[in-house]
Motif scaffolding. Structure first.
Motif, PDB file in Angstrom:
ATOM      1  N   GLU A   1       0.861  -1.178   0.000  1.00 50.08           N
ATOM      2  CA  GLU A   1       0.000   0.000   0.000  1.00 50.08           C
ATOM      3  C   GLU A   1       0.902   1.234   0.000  1.00 50.08           C
ATOM      4  O   GLU A   1       1.607   1.489   0.986  1.00 50.08           O
ATOM      5  CB  GLU A   1      -0.930   0.025   1.209  1.00 50.08           C
ATOM      6  CG  GLU A   1      -1.801   1.262   1.312  1.00 50.08           C
ATOM      7  CD  GLU A   1      -2.631   1.522   0.058  1.00 50.08           C
ATOM      8  OE1 GLU A   1      -2.652   2.675  -0.395  1.00 50.08           O
ATOM      9  OE2 GLU A   1      -3.248   0.563  -0.458  1.00 50.08           O
TER      10      GLU A   1
ATOM     11  N   ALA B   1      -5.426   2.097   2.247  1.00 48.07           N
ATOM     12  CA  ALA B   1      -5.185   3.440   2.763  1.00 48.07           C
ATOM     13  C   ALA B   1      -6.388   3.905   3.565  1.00 48.07           C
ATOM     14  O   ALA B   1      -7.535   3.593   3.239  1.00 48.07           O
ATOM     15  CB  ALA B   1      -4.901   4.402   1.622  1.00 48.07           C
TER      16      ALA B   1
ATOM     17  N   CYS C   1      -2.815   3.829   7.329  1.00 48.62           N
ATOM     18  CA  CYS C   1      -2.958   2.569   6.608  1.00 48.62           C
ATOM     19  C   CYS C   1      -3.567   1.526   7.526  1.00 48.62           C
ATOM     20  O   CYS C   1      -3.179   1.418   8.693  1.00 48.62           O
ATOM     21  CB  CYS C   1      -1.594   2.101   6.102  1.00 48.62           C
ATOM     22  SG  CYS C   1      -1.641   0.567   5.142  1.00 48.62           S
TER      23      CYS C   1
END
Length: 335
Positions: free
Chosen positions: A241, A285, A291
């Protein structure tokens, strides 16, 4: 949040409290992989079948089984010609459209394609518009454990034969061609993940390491640029991510790596809390939390971790939710 178990059930939990919202499933044996799209769920099962579910939203979320792959129509089209049969054992032949051993992974590709890998050493390519198998790739000399697909159509496969292979469709060709074989691991490859821009491929293996490969300019070829060490046992799963790489291991921990460059990655956190191997990860996200990382473990729990952005590393914390007490979590996907 969709999670799958060693039973044939798929559990749907609703954020933010992750209370059970729906439950569905069909087939024999455990669910090995899941993919969730806007209106469908694709589940791979131990009985070597892929099931396609349509999601119906209303007062209650319902899931209707619409197809099992290979479909009956696909069987009928391929049943009679002998050339459509391949030898799978000394005295056994099967249709080329069938997986003959456990399905290990699913991946969506561009142009409406679905890829499935298996212990039978093959990767099947399915066309989602008609749910037909359009290609079977004899990909490796041992079980295919992991898949990753790029937005440009490049396919990456990782195998128990310790290799990572790169496949691409050449101009004027409808089939995948082997572009490169990477022999960068000393033992079976368990997991693959691509960076968000598709320029870095991460592979995790039984050798406890994560290998980082970078694409050469304007080509499909990869160059090994770094190795990440820290896990004490096999790396079982990977998730990306943004600039964060997450790795789950048989050592029961999750490591968070921050990418400074294509070569330099630093471990910024080790998440501890599972009492069994971490089998799967998903990262997304979150504007408020930085995150969110979802981890499924063989200890029968699913945990949700909050990872602040790099500026707030000292405030890193986690919360977790126990999802089940009598089944091992082996796969999930956030929708």
């Amino acid at each position: 949040l969709y999670s799958a178990s060693q039973r044939n059930e798929i559990l749907v939990s609703k954020k933010p409290l992750f209370l059970e919202y729906a439950r569905f499933g069909q087939g024999a044996g455990s669910v090995k992989a899941l993919i969730v799209t806007d209106d469908k769920v694709y589940s791979a099962h131990q009985d070597c079948k892929i099931r396609v579910w349509r999601r119906h939203r209303g007062r209650q979320l319902r899931h209707k089984l619409v197809a099992t792959l290979p479909t009956l129509g696909d069987y009928l089209l391929n049943f009679f010609p002998q050339k459509h049969y391949v030898r799978v054992r000394r005295h056994d032949k099967r249709l080329w459209i069938e997986h003959v051993d456990n399905i290990t992974a699913l991946a969506l590709g561009p142009n409406g394609l679905l890829y499935s890998s298996s212990w039978d050493k093959t990767v099947k390519v399915w066309k989602l518009s008609n749910l037909r198998c359009i290609e079977s790739i004899h990909a490796h000399d041992d079980a295919v454990n992991a898949l990753a697909t790029g937005t440009d159509g490049v396919l990456y496969t990782g195998s128990a034969d310790s290799t990572v292979k790169v496949w691409a469709k050449l101009p004027f060709s409808n089939s995948h061609t082997l572009v490169q074989t990477l022999m960068i691991h000393k033992s079976p490859v368990n997991a693959l993940a691509l960076s968000n821009d598709g320029q870095l491929l991460y592979s995790g293996g039984m050798d406890c390491s994560i290998k980082v490969c970078k694409r050469e300019d304007n080509t499909s070829f990869l160059c090994h640029v770094a190795s990440l060490h820290g896990h004490r046992h096999a790396v079982l799963c990977l998730a990306v991510e943004g600039s964060l790489l997450c790795s789950g291991s048989a050592d029961k921990t999750i490591r968070i790596w921050s990418k400074q460059s294509s070569v330099l990655h630093s471990c910024i956190a080790v998440l501890e809390g599972h009492t069994g191997p971490v089998k799967c990860l998903y990262a997304s996200a979150d504007t408020r939390a930085g995150c969110l990382i979802y981890s499924g473990s063989m200890d029968s729990t699913l945990k949700v971790w909050k990872v602040p952005m790099e500026d707030d590393e000292e405030d890193m914390q986690h919360t977790h939710t126990r999802m089940s007490t009598n089944t091992n979590k082996i796969g999930f996907k956030v929708s």
